[in-house]
Design a protein around this motif. Structure first.
Motif, PDB file in Angstrom:
ATOM      1  N   ASP A   1       0.890  -0.880  -0.220  1.00  0.00           N
ATOM      2  CA  ASP A   1      -0.278  -0.306   0.102  1.00  0.00           C
ATOM      3  C   ASP A   1       0.262   1.121   0.143  1.00  0.00           C
ATOM      4  O   ASP A   1       0.604   2.951  -0.587  1.00  0.00           O
ATOM      5  CB  ASP A   1      -0.404   0.060   1.318  1.00  0.00           C
ATOM      6  CG  ASP A   1      -2.198  -1.678   0.863  1.00  0.00           C
ATOM      7  OD1 ASP A   1      -2.652  -0.889  -0.564  1.00  0.00           O
ATOM      8  OD2 ASP A   1      -1.846  -1.714   1.654  1.00  0.00           O
ATOM      9  N   VAL A   2       1.662   1.392   0.679  1.00  0.00           N
ATOM     10  CA  VAL A   2       3.084   2.506   0.759  1.00  0.00           C
ATOM     11  C   VAL A   2       3.389   2.822  -0.583  1.00  0.00           C
ATOM     12  O   VAL A   2       3.139   3.893  -1.145  1.00  0.00           O
ATOM     13  CB  VAL A   2       3.669   2.145   1.507  1.00  0.00           C
ATOM     14  CG1 VAL A   2       5.130   2.926   1.568  1.00  0.00           C
ATOM     15  CG2 VAL A   2       3.411   1.696   2.816  1.00  0.00           C
ATOM     16  N   LEU A   3       3.944   1.397  -1.705  1.00  0.00           N
ATOM     17  CA  LEU A   3       4.469   1.498  -3.072  1.00  0.00           C
ATOM     18  C   LEU A   3       3.458   2.059  -3.167  1.00  0.00           C
ATOM     19  O   LEU A   3       4.005   2.904  -4.424  1.00  0.00           O
ATOM     20  CB  LEU A   3       4.713   0.449  -3.256  1.00  0.00           C
ATOM     21  CG  LEU A   3       5.072  -0.330  -4.607  1.00  0.00           C
ATOM     22  CD1 LEU A   3       6.488   0.752  -4.530  1.00  0.00           C
ATOM     23  CD2 LEU A   3       5.483  -1.811  -4.818  1.00  0.00           C
ATOM     24  N   ALA A   4       2.287   2.087  -3.085  1.00  0.00           N
ATOM     25  CA  ALA A   4       1.090   2.448  -4.753  1.00  0.00           C
ATOM     26  C   ALA A   4       0.598   3.321  -4.101  1.00  0.00           C
ATOM     27  O   ALA A   4       1.322   4.624  -5.430  1.00  0.00           O
ATOM     28  CB  ALA A   4       0.011   1.454  -4.364  1.00  0.00           C
ATOM     29  N   SER A   5       1.038   4.448  -2.670  1.00  0.00           N
ATOM     30  CA  SER A   5       1.103   5.780  -2.373  1.00  0.00           C
ATOM     31  C   SER A   5       2.326   6.565  -3.027  1.00  0.00           C
ATOM     32  O   SER A   5       2.156   7.898  -3.636  1.00  0.00           O
ATOM     33  CB  SER A   5       0.723   5.784  -1.516  1.00  0.00           C
ATOM     34  OG  SER A   5       1.830   5.452  -0.013  1.00  0.00           O
ATOM     35  N   LYS A   6       3.831   5.877  -2.943  1.00  0.00           N
ATOM     36  CA  LYS A   6       4.896   6.565  -3.318  1.00  0.00           C
ATOM     37  C   LYS A   6       4.648   6.789  -5.424  1.00  0.00           C
ATOM     38  O   LYS A   6       4.791   7.211  -6.185  1.00  0.00           O
ATOM     39  CB  LYS A   6       5.881   5.479  -3.329  1.00  0.00           C
ATOM     40  CG  LYS A   6       6.373   5.578  -1.357  1.00  0.00           C
ATOM     41  CD  LYS A   6       6.520   6.490  -0.657  1.00  0.00           C
ATOM     42  CE  LYS A   6       6.666   6.829   0.615  1.00  0.00           C
ATOM     43  NZ  LYS A   6       6.881   8.391   1.185  1.00  0.00           N
ATOM     44  N   VAL A   7       4.177   6.188  -6.014  1.00  0.00           N
ATOM     45  CA  VAL A   7       3.876   5.581  -7.494  1.00  0.00           C
ATOM     46  C   VAL A   7       2.885   6.970  -7.607  1.00  0.00           C
ATOM     47  O   VAL A   7       3.125   7.333  -8.334  1.00  0.00           O
ATOM     48  CB  VAL A   7       3.582   4.809  -7.720  1.00  0.00           C
ATOM     49  CG1 VAL A   7       2.995   4.600  -9.075  1.00  0.00           C
ATOM     50  CG2 VAL A   7       4.479   3.364  -7.386  1.00  0.00           C
ATOM     51  N   ALA A   8       1.705   6.769  -6.764  1.00  0.00           N
ATOM     52  CA  ALA A   8       1.165   7.987  -7.086  1.00  0.00           C
ATOM     53  C   ALA A   8       1.862   9.274  -6.883  1.00  0.00           C
ATOM     54  O   ALA A   8       1.546  10.432  -7.836  1.00  0.00           O
ATOM     55  CB  ALA A   8      -0.417   7.893  -6.303  1.00  0.00           C
ATOM     56  N   GLU A   9       2.474   9.550  -5.943  1.00  0.00           N
ATOM     57  CA  GLU A   9       3.606  10.987  -5.754  1.00  0.00           C
ATOM     58  C   GLU A   9       4.509  11.015  -6.811  1.00  0.00           C
ATOM     59  O   GLU A   9       4.707  12.192  -6.896  1.00  0.00           O
ATOM     60  CB  GLU A   9       3.867  10.617  -4.138  1.00  0.00           C
ATOM     61  CG  GLU A   9       2.980  10.657  -2.750  1.00  0.00           C
ATOM     62  CD  GLU A   9       3.261  10.775  -1.881  1.00  0.00           C
ATOM     63  OE1 GLU A   9       5.105  10.693  -2.125  1.00  0.00           O
ATOM     64  OE2 GLU A   9       3.410   9.712  -0.311  1.00  0.00           O
ATOM     65  N   ALA A  10       5.394   9.927  -7.253  1.00  0.00           N
ATOM     66  CA  ALA A  10       5.843  10.486  -8.195  1.00  0.00           C
ATOM     67  C   ALA A  10       5.274  10.524  -9.540  1.00  0.00           C
ATOM     68  O   ALA A  10       5.604  11.592 -10.283  1.00  0.00           O
ATOM     69  CB  ALA A  10       6.875   8.918  -8.224  1.00  0.00           C
ATOM     70  N   TRP A  11       4.097  10.597  -9.967  1.00  0.00           N
ATOM     71  CA  TRP A  11       3.422  10.349 -10.841  1.00  0.00           C
ATOM     72  C   TRP A  11       3.448  12.376 -11.154  1.00  0.00           C
ATOM     73  O   TRP A  11       3.013  13.135 -11.738  1.00  0.00           O
ATOM     74  CB  TRP A  11       2.132   9.782 -11.299  1.00  0.00           C
ATOM     75  CG  TRP A  11       0.951  10.362 -11.945  1.00  0.00           C
ATOM     76  CD1 TRP A  11       0.307  11.337 -12.333  1.00  0.00           C
ATOM     77  CD2 TRP A  11       1.310   9.812 -13.565  1.00  0.00           C
ATOM     78  NE1 TRP A  11      -0.517  11.524 -13.397  1.00  0.00           N
ATOM     79  CE2 TRP A  11       0.373  10.269 -13.741  1.00  0.00           C
ATOM     80  CE3 TRP A  11       1.645   8.868 -14.386  1.00  0.00           C
ATOM     81  CZ2 TRP A  11      -0.157  10.132 -15.636  1.00  0.00           C
ATOM     82  CZ3 TRP A  11       1.421   8.039 -14.930  1.00  0.00           C
ATOM     83  CH2 TRP A  11       0.358   9.276 -16.064  1.00  0.00           C
TER      84      TRP A  11
END
Length: 448
Positions: A409-419
């Motif tokens: 879940d943390v990874l998914a949020s980090k991908v969204a932040e990177a976008w």
């Protein structure tokens, strides 16, 4: 009688070799309520199933093992076993939906039946319901796997239209491109060096975790035009940014040789997206997790992918598959199983980006609000990214090994932040080159 191609057979062999592997691809559609009775959906599927004959066939091994298994008609397709119902645990929110997807995608399919199924998922929050579609990778690739949509969704059924004409020679195997493909084979060879120990490789435990995030496509138009990049470049850059942050969270310093991703590339002829089978090749690319600046990351992704295409890696994959098809099946079978038993150290993750429906979908008159894609993981690859567009939205679905990646879940949020970090950056010209020093030297943070 049509026999499985070497690539399609490889997905079955991988399950035979590794008890923790489940090579099933799929997606969850989230729809407005009320949820239909499962018998209603069975009636719809029964009427449309003849439009996709492969979904009425099962895999039958050769009696003496001298030839590849074949696709043969199943005279008694029992839709009570292919179209089922499942309840999402209360309260049916994001965590419960993700848990249901992870559990379902870890369940292997019965090879004595056609290799697909559809599940009506009831109990989602806000009165919604889900439609989980699963297809074994031996039956379809990411592009043709969406052919199941023609069976379950109203606007994709088109039962009165004839199927597309089968393709001729696959792209990349014509005589004029053999020299280029040979160069691609050399490029693939150099891409098979092991990744560093700072990566995410390791044994799988057989369970799965799942998380997703969604972003908009239209909002990227300005950045794409300014930097001269594609949506696919932005996708890979966002995933690279998310993985960079994951490594830092775990106290590992990202470096240029930490993570290599396998990029499936469609080798389909135009107009054949609805046909079953695996018409796919690949590229192998290092992800620029060492770069902290989002602009540098996307430009580096763009250059690396362009370089792989210039090196003809996709064509090499097609030629290698064609050569594998010339081998006697017992030789191919033994070679595949021997290779799959080796602990691979070259590929850290898989990233597949599939164009989805551009127009809104409905099922039994209910509109589809979301499409969440799922990609399988196997062979020591603990993370997989499936990206699927639907209308003007892009969904990142992340499949992870259950025990080693609890922070999906943390990874998914980090991908969204990177976008978002790329889209929200201050207006400025792109860097003059990729040699500008990045801020990748900041120390890693304590692991979680």
């Amino acid at each position: 009688m049509e026999r499985l191609t070497p690539l399609s057979y490889a997905f079955l062999a991988a399950e035979d070799v590794d008890p923790t592997a489940c090579l099933v691809i799929g997606s969850l559609a989230v729809l407005d309520g009320p949820a239909p009775h499962v018998d209603e959906l069975r009636t719809v599927v029964a009427a449309r199933l003849p439009t996709v004959p492969r979904y009425q066939q099962r895999v039958v091994p050769d009696r003496f093992g001298l030839r590849a298994p074949s696709w043969q008609d199943d005279p008694d397709v029992d839709l009570r076993r292919h179209v089922t119902r499942r309840r999402v645990p209360a309260p049916g929110g994001r965590a419960e939906v993700a848990s249901l997807i992870a559990e379902a995608m870890a369940e292997r399919m019965d090879r004595d039946r056609p290799l697909w199924d559809v599940t009506v998922c009831v109990g989602l929050a806000d009165g919604r319901w889900g439609l989980l579609s699963r297809v074994h990778h031996a039956l379809a690739d990411g592009v043709s796997g969406t052919g199941l949509y023609r069976v379950v969704f109203d606007s994709e059924a088109a039962p009165d239209q004839p199927p597309p004409t089968p393709p001729g020679t696959a792209p990349g195997v014509t005589g004029g491109s053999l020299r280029a493909a040979a160069r691609g084979v050399l490029a693939l060879g150099t891409a098979l060096l092991p990744v560093t120990r700072a990566g995410l490789l390791g044994p799988l435990d057989g369970t799965r975790r799942y998380a997703w995030t969604e972003v908009g496509i239209a909002e990227t138009e300005g950045v794409r035009r300014e930097l001269g990049v594609t949506v696919n470049d932005l996708v890979l850059a966002a995933i690279s940014g998310g993985l960079r942050e994951l490594l830092l969270e775990r106290g590992r310093q990202p470096d240029a040789h930490a993570l290599r991703t396998l990029l499936p590339v469609s080798a389909r002829a135009p107009g054949t997206a609805g046909l079953p089978g695996n018409e796919v090749t690949l590229m192998l690319s290092m992800l620029p997790v060492e770069l902290d600046d989002p602009v540098e990351r996307v430009l580096q992704v763009h250059e690396r992918v362009a370089g792989l295409r210039r090196a003809h890696e996709p064509e090499a994959g097609v030629v290698l598959q064609a050569l594998a098809g010339l081998l006697p099946f017992p030789v191919l079978d033994r070679g595949l199983r021997w290779g799959l038993r080796l602990p691979q150290q070259q590929v850290s993750t898989v990233t597949t980006n599939v164009p989805g429906p551009r127009t809104p979908l409905t099922c039994l008159g209910r509109p589809v609000r979301q499409l969440l894609p799922v990609v399988p993981i196997a062979d020591r690859v603990r993370l997989g990214f499936a990206v699927l567009s639907y209308g003007d939205r892009l969904a990142f679905g992340i499949t992870a090994d259950g025990s080693s990646t609890p922070d999906v879940d943390v990874l998914a949020s980090k991908v969204a932040e990177a976008w978002r970090s790329l889209l929200a950056r201050p207006e400025q010209p792109p860097p003059a080159g990729l040699e500008r020093r990045s801020r990748s030297s900041r120390p890693g943070r304590p692991g979680t």
